[in-house]
Design a protein around this motif. Structure first.
Motif, PDB file in Angstrom:
ATOM      1  N   CYS A 160       0.918  -1.075   0.317  1.00 59.72           N
ATOM      2  CA  CYS A 160       0.534   0.219   0.273  1.00 59.72           C
ATOM      3  C   CYS A 160       1.107   1.075   0.101  1.00 59.72           C
ATOM      4  O   CYS A 160       1.622   1.525   0.667  1.00 59.72           O
ATOM      5  CB  CYS A 160      -0.643  -0.060   1.361  1.00 59.72           C
ATOM      6  SG  CYS A 160      -1.866   1.553   1.473  1.00 59.72           S
ATOM      7  N   SER A 162       0.495   5.488   0.217  1.00 62.40           N
ATOM      8  CA  SER A 162      -0.260   7.651  -0.371  1.00 62.40           C
ATOM      9  C   SER A 162       1.123   8.176  -0.421  1.00 62.40           C
ATOM     10  O   SER A 162       2.059   8.074   0.296  1.00 62.40           O
ATOM     11  CB  SER A 162      -0.397   7.441   1.510  1.00 62.40           C
ATOM     12  OG  SER A 162      -0.493   8.740   1.709  1.00 62.40           O
ATOM     13  N   PRO A 166      -3.713  13.286  -1.501  1.00 64.31           N
ATOM     14  CA  PRO A 166      -3.312  12.303  -1.531  1.00 64.31           C
ATOM     15  C   PRO A 166      -3.623  11.400  -2.387  1.00 64.31           C
ATOM     16  O   PRO A 166      -4.602  11.455  -2.494  1.00 64.31           O
ATOM     17  CB  PRO A 166      -2.625  11.907  -0.180  1.00 64.31           C
ATOM     18  CG  PRO A 166      -3.794  11.983   0.020  1.00 64.31           C
ATOM     19  CD  PRO A 166      -3.863  13.699   0.062  1.00 64.31           C
ATOM     20  N   HIS A 167      -2.757  10.156  -3.182  1.00 63.71           N
ATOM     21  CA  HIS A 167      -2.888   9.278  -3.999  1.00 63.71           C
ATOM     22  C   HIS A 167      -2.733   8.340  -3.244  1.00 63.71           C
ATOM     23  O   HIS A 167      -1.408   8.007  -2.571  1.00 63.71           O
ATOM     24  CB  HIS A 167      -2.198   9.411  -5.565  1.00 63.71           C
ATOM     25  CG  HIS A 167      -2.102  10.476  -5.970  1.00 63.71           C
ATOM     26  ND1 HIS A 167      -2.950  11.225  -6.574  1.00 63.71           N
ATOM     27  CD2 HIS A 167      -1.419  11.715  -6.340  1.00 63.71           C
ATOM     28  CE1 HIS A 167      -2.922  12.114  -6.975  1.00 63.71           C
ATOM     29  NE2 HIS A 167      -1.401  13.079  -7.381  1.00 63.71           N
ATOM     30  N   VAL A 168      -3.982   7.684  -2.925  1.00 67.68           N
ATOM     31  CA  VAL A 168      -3.818   6.204  -2.555  1.00 67.68           C
ATOM     32  C   VAL A 168      -3.695   4.982  -3.219  1.00 67.68           C
ATOM     33  O   VAL A 168      -4.760   5.007  -4.559  1.00 67.68           O
ATOM     34  CB  VAL A 168      -4.807   5.871  -0.923  1.00 67.68           C
ATOM     35  CG1 VAL A 168      -4.619   4.226  -0.031  1.00 67.68           C
ATOM     36  CG2 VAL A 168      -4.328   7.043  -0.069  1.00 67.68           C
ATOM     37  N   SER A 170      -4.614   1.155  -3.054  1.00 67.44           N
ATOM     38  CA  SER A 170      -4.460  -0.465  -1.448  1.00 67.44           C
ATOM     39  C   SER A 170      -3.813  -1.185  -1.566  1.00 67.44           C
ATOM     40  O   SER A 170      -3.129  -1.645  -3.459  1.00 67.44           O
ATOM     41  CB  SER A 170      -6.679  -0.196  -1.546  1.00 67.44           C
ATOM     42  OG  SER A 170      -6.929  -0.866  -2.515  1.00 67.44           O
ATOM     43  N   CYS A 178      -8.007  11.645  -3.320  1.00 62.42           N
ATOM     44  CA  CYS A 178      -8.019  11.764  -1.825  1.00 62.42           C
ATOM     45  C   CYS A 178      -8.344  13.990  -1.870  1.00 62.42           C
ATOM     46  O   CYS A 178      -7.511  13.958  -2.226  1.00 62.42           O
ATOM     47  CB  CYS A 178      -8.765  11.252  -0.814  1.00 62.42           C
ATOM     48  SG  CYS A 178      -7.849   9.264  -1.171  1.00 62.42           S
ATOM     49  N   LEU A 186      -4.431   4.969   7.962  1.00 61.61           N
ATOM     50  CA  LEU A 186      -3.722   3.973   6.128  1.00 61.61           C
ATOM     51  C   LEU A 186      -4.628   2.302   6.824  1.00 61.61           C
ATOM     52  O   LEU A 186      -4.694   2.111   6.661  1.00 61.61           O
ATOM     53  CB  LEU A 186      -2.880   4.814   6.293  1.00 61.61           C
ATOM     54  CG  LEU A 186      -2.382   5.858   5.055  1.00 61.61           C
ATOM     55  CD1 LEU A 186      -0.632   5.783   5.217  1.00 61.61           C
ATOM     56  CD2 LEU A 186      -3.199   5.841   3.318  1.00 61.61           C
ATOM     57  N   THR A 210       0.319  15.633   2.508  1.00 61.62           N
ATOM     58  CA  THR A 210       0.029  15.015   3.560  1.00 61.62           C
ATOM     59  C   THR A 210       1.443  15.380   4.454  1.00 61.62           C
ATOM     60  O   THR A 210       2.389  15.346   4.254  1.00 61.62           O
ATOM     61  CB  THR A 210       0.629  12.978   3.627  1.00 61.62           C
ATOM     62  OG1 THR A 210      -0.740  12.735   3.325  1.00 61.62           O
ATOM     63  CG2 THR A 210       0.284  12.951   5.497  1.00 61.62           C
ATOM     64  N   SER A 288       4.991  11.729   2.665  1.00 63.45           N
ATOM     65  CA  SER A 288       4.479  10.093   1.246  1.00 63.45           C
ATOM     66  C   SER A 288       5.112   8.747   2.266  1.00 63.45           C
ATOM     67  O   SER A 288       5.906   8.406   3.012  1.00 63.45           O
ATOM     68  CB  SER A 288       4.733   9.494   0.249  1.00 63.45           C
ATOM     69  OG  SER A 288       6.890   9.542   0.361  1.00 63.45           O
ATOM     70  N   CYS A 310      -5.205   2.149   3.165  1.00 66.71           N
ATOM     71  CA  CYS A 310      -5.088   1.120   2.814  1.00 66.71           C
ATOM     72  C   CYS A 310      -5.807  -0.471   2.560  1.00 66.71           C
ATOM     73  O   CYS A 310      -5.724  -0.917   1.642  1.00 66.71           O
ATOM     74  CB  CYS A 310      -3.995   0.686   3.714  1.00 66.71           C
ATOM     75  SG  CYS A 310      -2.190   1.354   3.572  1.00 66.71           S
ATOM     76  N   CYS A 314     -10.251   5.047  -0.668  1.00 66.62           N
ATOM     77  CA  CYS A 314     -10.295   6.558  -0.386  1.00 66.62           C
ATOM     78  C   CYS A 314     -11.763   6.606  -0.419  1.00 66.62           C
ATOM     79  O   CYS A 314     -12.854   5.761  -1.150  1.00 66.62           O
ATOM     80  CB  CYS A 314     -10.070   7.521  -1.400  1.00 66.62           C
ATOM     81  SG  CYS A 314      -8.034   8.073  -1.281  1.00 66.62           S
TER      82      CYS A 314
END
Length: 416
Positions: A160, A162, A166-168, A170, A178, A186, A210, A288, A310, A314
């Motif tokens: 996982c 971020s 942020p881009h997540v 998973s 998001c 997370l 973040t 990050s 995670c 989102c």
């Protein structure tokens, strides 16, 4: 022929007696069981049940002295029943989770049905004559060695990350951008808690970055004391909050360690006792996060711990589109594409995230955040075929359950 003291598993071509396998399992898990968790009793009863199902030199259909298939399946069903009865007091015990997965593996290998007769209560007696010395168990705070010895294969891992807006990314390869502000989890399982705090890129902007990451490594029997790590923009320490760089004075304290090759911009935390590695980076005024974690650890959570980016990505109501259409940013989209293309030649989700961040923030340094996130994924992903994600496979259609989870997540944010 297997090494002495390390017989191959029941599913191996050598067909070693499951009795010896379970003796190994008992030794492997004994160092991990909590005082209130009765998993050791379940292990011992299973071992004794197998002794009653056939003795060495008396094959009865099991091959090379093992119990008959029916006897083995009855013993496994009893073992599974015992673990269910002690589940409440074993929550958060890695030995318990390993035993449950070990039972599942053996039932599949021997085609045992879940329903059927169980083994009678075992008669306790002296150790089997001629069984030889028990094999030495690996370090109870070395997750990978313990799992491999128990299951006869390497453990599975999940990734996982971020970064940026942020881009997540998973565990299930969903890739979301998001808009969430404030603190959000997370990860939140029985062994690890990770929380990220974000704020807007600029006043009035939807996009956020973040600014703070808090990680709690929860107390684990003889391996580590509870440790807290906290990073903020312009403050990326190479130590835990108490100033230590390991898991403390317990026998397995060295199984948790923190180090940095680039002070102030890159920290790596290794938690060998739970098969986990975490990387924290600072780039372009944002933090990050990237993790490689054992599957058993990532999945050890209850329904009350279900709000994890995670795990579920989102919440739908908090997602932003990375589409370039009608986007107004501080840098033209064409310029952002050119800057991102230099380090991200494949126009995947990482490239799209880079273009989004650079154009919205006006900071070309955001290209580095996407590039390092891709580099971490290349190292951490068990399957490199999943390295590049594209819109068609990075954001699947939402189910009613996902929409319900989104509503619960927003409510949780509001009451914090």
């Amino acid at each position: 022929m297997g090494d002495r003291g390390q017989p191959p598993g029941p599913g191996s071509p050598h067909g070693s007696p499951p009795t010896l396998i379970t003796l190994t399992l008992l030794l492997l898990l004994s160092g991990q069981a909590h005082s209130q968790c009765k998993i050791l009793r379940c292990n011992a009863e299973y071992t004794l049940s197998l002794r009653g199902g056939g003795s060495p030199g008396t094959p009865r259909g099991g091959g090379r002295g093992g119990p008959a298939p029916g006897a083995l399946c009855r013993a496994l069903r009893s073992y599974a029943l015992c673990t269910r009865r002690t589940a409440r007091t074993c929550r958060g015990d890695l030995a318990f989770h390993s035993a449950v997965h070990g039972i599942e593996d053996l039932m599949i290998q021997h085609n045992c049905s879940r329903q059927g007769p169980t083994a009678p209560p075992p008669a306790r007696g002296p150790a089997l004559p001629g069984a030889g010395p028990a094999p030495l168990s690996p370090d109870p705070c070395d997750y990978e060695a313990r799992f491999s010895r128990l299951h006869g294969r390497a453990p599975g891992f999940l990734h996982c990350a971020s970064f940026g807006d942020p881009h997540v990314r998973s565990f299930h390869h969903h890739f979301h951008t998001c808009r969430v502000q404030g603190a959000w989890p997370l990860l939140d399982n029985d062994f690890l808690f990770v929380q990220a705090t974000s704020s807007p890129v600029a006043s009035g902007a939807n996009a956020t970055t973040t600014r703070k990451i808090t990680i709690i490594f929860k107390n684990m029997q003889e391996c580590i004391d509870q440790k807290v790590y906290q990073a903020e923009v312009d403050n990326l320490p190479a130590a835990f909050e108490d100033g230590s760089v390991n898991g403390g004075d317990r026998p397995g304290g060295s199984s948790l360690s923190i180090r940095t090759a680039n002070p102030g911009s890159h920290v790596e935390i290794r938690a060998a006792y739970i098969g986990t590695t975490i990387v924290i980076r600072q780039t372009a005024g944002q933090l990050s996060f990237s993790i490689r974690v054992a599957e058993d650890v990532a999945r050890a959570f209850s329904a009350e711990q279900d709000l994890q980016l995670c795990v579920g990505g989102c919440p739908p109501s908090q997602r932003l589109s990375r589409s370039e259409r009608n986007r107004r940013g501080a840098i033209a989209v064409d310029t952002a594409r050119r800057l991102c293309k230099e380090g991200l030649p494949v126009e995947d989700a990482y490239f799209q995230s880079c273009v989004f961040d650079v154009s919205v923030s006006g900071d070309p340094n955001f290209t580095v955040a996407a590039q390092t996130a891709l580099d971490d994924a290349r190292v951490f992903l068990p399957d490199l075929e999943k390295l590049h994600l594209f819109p068609s496979d990075a954001a699947p259609p939402l189910s009613p359950a996902s929409r319900l989870l989104s509503g619960l997540f927003v409510l949780w944010l509001c009451i914090q």
